[in-house]
Scaffold this active site. Structure first.
Site, PDB file in Angstrom:
ATOM      1  N   SER A 151      -9.325  -4.846  -7.465  1.00  0.00           N
ATOM      2  CA  SER A 151     -10.577  -5.040  -7.246  1.00  0.00           C
ATOM      3  C   SER A 151     -10.920  -6.669  -7.224  1.00  0.00           C
ATOM      4  CB  SER A 151     -11.406  -4.429  -7.831  1.00  0.00           C
ATOM      5  OG  SER A 151     -11.222  -3.026  -7.727  1.00  0.00           O
ATOM      6  N   CYS A 194      -3.427   9.651  -8.536  1.00  0.00           N
ATOM      7  CA  CYS A 194      -4.570   9.484  -7.320  1.00  0.00           C
ATOM      8  C   CYS A 194      -5.876  10.540  -7.739  1.00  0.00           C
ATOM      9  CB  CYS A 194      -4.426   9.527  -6.084  1.00  0.00           C
ATOM     10  SG  CYS A 194      -5.885   9.220  -5.051  1.00  0.00           S
ATOM     11  N   LYS A 216       0.727  -1.058  -0.174  1.00  0.00           N
ATOM     12  CA  LYS A 216       0.153  -0.087   0.110  1.00  0.00           C
ATOM     13  C   LYS A 216       0.865   1.212   0.029  1.00  0.00           C
ATOM     14  CE  LYS A 216      -3.606   2.534   1.531  1.00  0.00           C
ATOM     15  NZ  LYS A 216      -4.148   2.980   0.197  1.00  0.00           N
TER      16      LYS A 216
HETATM   17  C1  LIG Z   1      -9.374   0.166  -1.925  1.00  0.00           C
HETATM   18  C2  LIG Z   1      -8.451   0.675  -2.717  1.00  0.00           C
HETATM   19  C3  LIG Z   1      -7.196   1.260  -2.277  1.00  0.00           C
HETATM   20  C4  LIG Z   1      -6.289   1.630  -3.431  1.00  0.00           C
HETATM   21  N1  LIG Z   1      -5.051   2.211  -2.928  1.00  0.00           N
HETATM   22  C5  LIG Z   1      -4.121   2.649  -3.681  1.00  0.00           C
HETATM   23  C6  LIG Z   1      -2.676   3.156  -3.278  1.00  0.00           C
HETATM   24  O1  LIG Z   1      -2.706   3.278  -2.112  1.00  0.00           O
HETATM   25  N2  LIG Z   1      -1.776   3.370  -4.033  1.00  0.00           N
HETATM   26  C7  LIG Z   1      -2.203   3.140  -5.224  1.00  0.00           C
HETATM   27  O2  LIG Z   1      -1.208   3.265  -6.418  1.00  0.00           O
HETATM   28  N3  LIG Z   1      -3.152   2.517  -6.035  1.00  0.00           N
HETATM   29  C8  LIG Z   1      -4.402   2.425  -5.327  1.00  0.00           C
HETATM   30  N4  LIG Z   1      -5.372   1.937  -5.545  1.00  0.00           N
HETATM   31  C9  LIG Z   1      -5.527   1.605  -7.119  1.00  0.00           C
HETATM   32  C10 LIG Z   1      -5.438  -0.031  -7.346  1.00  0.00           C
HETATM   33  O3  LIG Z   1      -3.985  -0.057  -7.249  1.00  0.00           O
HETATM   34  C11 LIG Z   1      -5.577   0.042  -9.059  1.00  0.00           C
HETATM   35  O4  LIG Z   1      -4.748   0.794 -10.120  1.00  0.00           O
HETATM   36  C12 LIG Z   1      -7.255   0.450  -9.488  1.00  0.00           C
HETATM   37  O5  LIG Z   1      -7.875  -0.193  -8.335  1.00  0.00           O
HETATM   38  C13 LIG Z   1      -7.478  -0.217 -10.702  1.00  0.00           C
HETATM   39  O6  LIG Z   1      -7.349  -1.864 -10.574  1.00  0.00           O
HETATM   40  P1  LIG Z   1      -8.607  -2.831 -10.260  1.00  0.00           P
HETATM   41  O7  LIG Z   1      -9.733  -2.391 -11.171  1.00  0.00           O
HETATM   42  O8  LIG Z   1      -7.918  -3.966 -10.345  1.00  0.00           O
HETATM   43  O9  LIG Z   1      -8.793  -2.524  -8.937  1.00  0.00           O
HETATM   44  C14 LIG Z   1      -6.312   1.428  -4.794  1.00  0.00           C
HETATM   45  C15 LIG Z   1      -7.537   0.896  -5.020  1.00  0.00           C
HETATM   46  C16 LIG Z   1      -8.487   0.283  -4.304  1.00  0.00           C
HETATM   47  C17 LIG Z   1      -9.853  -0.176  -4.807  1.00  0.00           C
END
Ligand SMILES: Cc1cc2nc3c(=O)[nH]c(=O)nc-3n(C[C@H](O)[C@H](O)[C@H](O)COP(=O)(O)O)c2cc1C
Length: 303
Positions: free
Chosen positions: A265, A127, A44
């Site tokens: 996710s 972000c 994270k």
């Molecule tokens: C609950 C949550 C927390 C996240 N926290 C971070 C983070 O701390 N740093 C980051 O680079 N991306 C963060 N992301 C983004 C994910 O790493 C990823 O890029 C994004 O969710 C798209 O991928 P997915 O559809 O497989 O979730 C977060 C996503 C979610 C759902």
């Protein structure tokens, strides 16, 4: 057939990588994810100072995806130094994710982490819901991307991945700036948005921070298109992230040009062993469709 992948010199037993922000808060959770088949894991994101993040609710599921505004809660550099010791014991590459607003915020953390066994550093410049970090601060501009990447590459002893936003006019240009700054790879993409969900009975936005970034199946076509655009713009490898929950989704990302696949996710939808499931499904698909390796299909949709 084997799915071994070389990601700019980092050897992965398969191309699936735990995306940042999902389970990566402790060494024991990283170990669990590796035991469930991930080829590599990302922690994270951590900042120099600890952060509380946004108020609850911070994560919700909606019909076709998830929305989150966690707000980068993390224990800061000193918390990370206590938590992520002896990472070699995990027997898989661990990537640090480092956040900041200005170049020196990133470099302070990277220099502080210097003696830990991270195999790579990822810097999210993307972000959509934490003011000062990422797209709301214009970090997705090619100029700012170049400036931050250069400083980070200089400070890092391991390969640097720049994590880009889908919320940008021309992701290819931003990727080129990261490549020019010396990045070893691109991670595409972070969450989409920001979006909002309204509780109509309460007549209020549901999220504590009102807005949040979208992830999961809802964003997959956008993530695939972003990887396609980045592949057409740079030579460095891409970690494709966004909406991957099945082996077929992962194949789609590879066809767009990804070398490795980030999964966030998908852990929520299919459990911690989503990594093993996706790898088995990829192997089945490759065999059934008479291919021999992922190399054969990487970027295949580009003419
Ligand atoms: C609950 C949550 C927390 C996240 N926290 C971070 C983070 O701390 N740093 C980051 O680079 N991306 C963060 N992301 C983004 C994910 O790493 C990823 O890029 C994004 O969710 C798209 O991928 P997915 O559809 O497989 O979730 C977060 C996503 C979610 C759902």
């Amino acid at each position: 057939m084997n799915l071994e992948t070389n990601l700019c010199g980092i050897k992965l037993k398969n191309p699936t990588i735990l995306a940042s922000g999902i389970l990566g808060v402790s060494k024991s959770l990283l170990k669990n994810v590796i035991e469930n088949g991930a080829g590599a894991v990302t922690i994270k994101s951590i900042s120099y100072e600890p952060r509380d993040g946004h108020k609850n609710p911070t994560i919700l599921e909606f019909d076709s995806g998830m929305i989150n505004a966690v707000g980068y809660s993390n224990p800061g550099l000193h918390g990370a130094l206590d938590e992520f010791t002896d990472l070699k014991d995990l027997n898989a590459p661990v990537f640090a994710s480092v956040i900041g607003k200005e170049p020196e915020d990133f470099t302070k953390v990277i220099e502080g982490l210097g003696n830990l066994d991270f195999s790579a550093i990822e810097i999210p410049l993307s972000c959509p819901h934490t003011p000062g970090f990422g797209t709301l601060a214009g970090q997705d501009s090619p100029e700012k991307t170049l400036e931050i990447t250069k400083a980070v590459v200089k400070a890092a002893k391991v390969p640097v991945f720049v994590k880009l936003s889908p919320n940008t006019k021309n992701i290819g240009e931003v990727a080129m700036a990261a490549e020019k700054g010396g990045a070893s790879g691109i991670t595409a993409v972070n969450t989409l948005g920001p979006g909002m969900i309204i509780n109509i009975e309460a007549a209020k936005p549901v999220m504590g921070f009102k807005i949040g970034g979208l992830s999961g199946p809802a964003i997959k076509p956008i993530a695939v298109r972003c990887v396609y655009d980045v592949y057409g713009s740079v030579k460095i490898p891409i970690i494709g992230v966004g909406g991957i929950t099945t082996g077929k989704d992962a194949i789609e990302m590879v066809m767009a040009g990804a070398t490795a696949i980030g999964i966030g996710s998908g852990v929520n939808y299919r459990g911690n062993d989503v990594f093993t499931k996706i790898c088995n499904e990829m192997k089945d698909w490759i065999e059934k469709n008479n291919y021999n390796s992922l190399e054969e299909i990487r970027g295949i949709v580009h003419e």
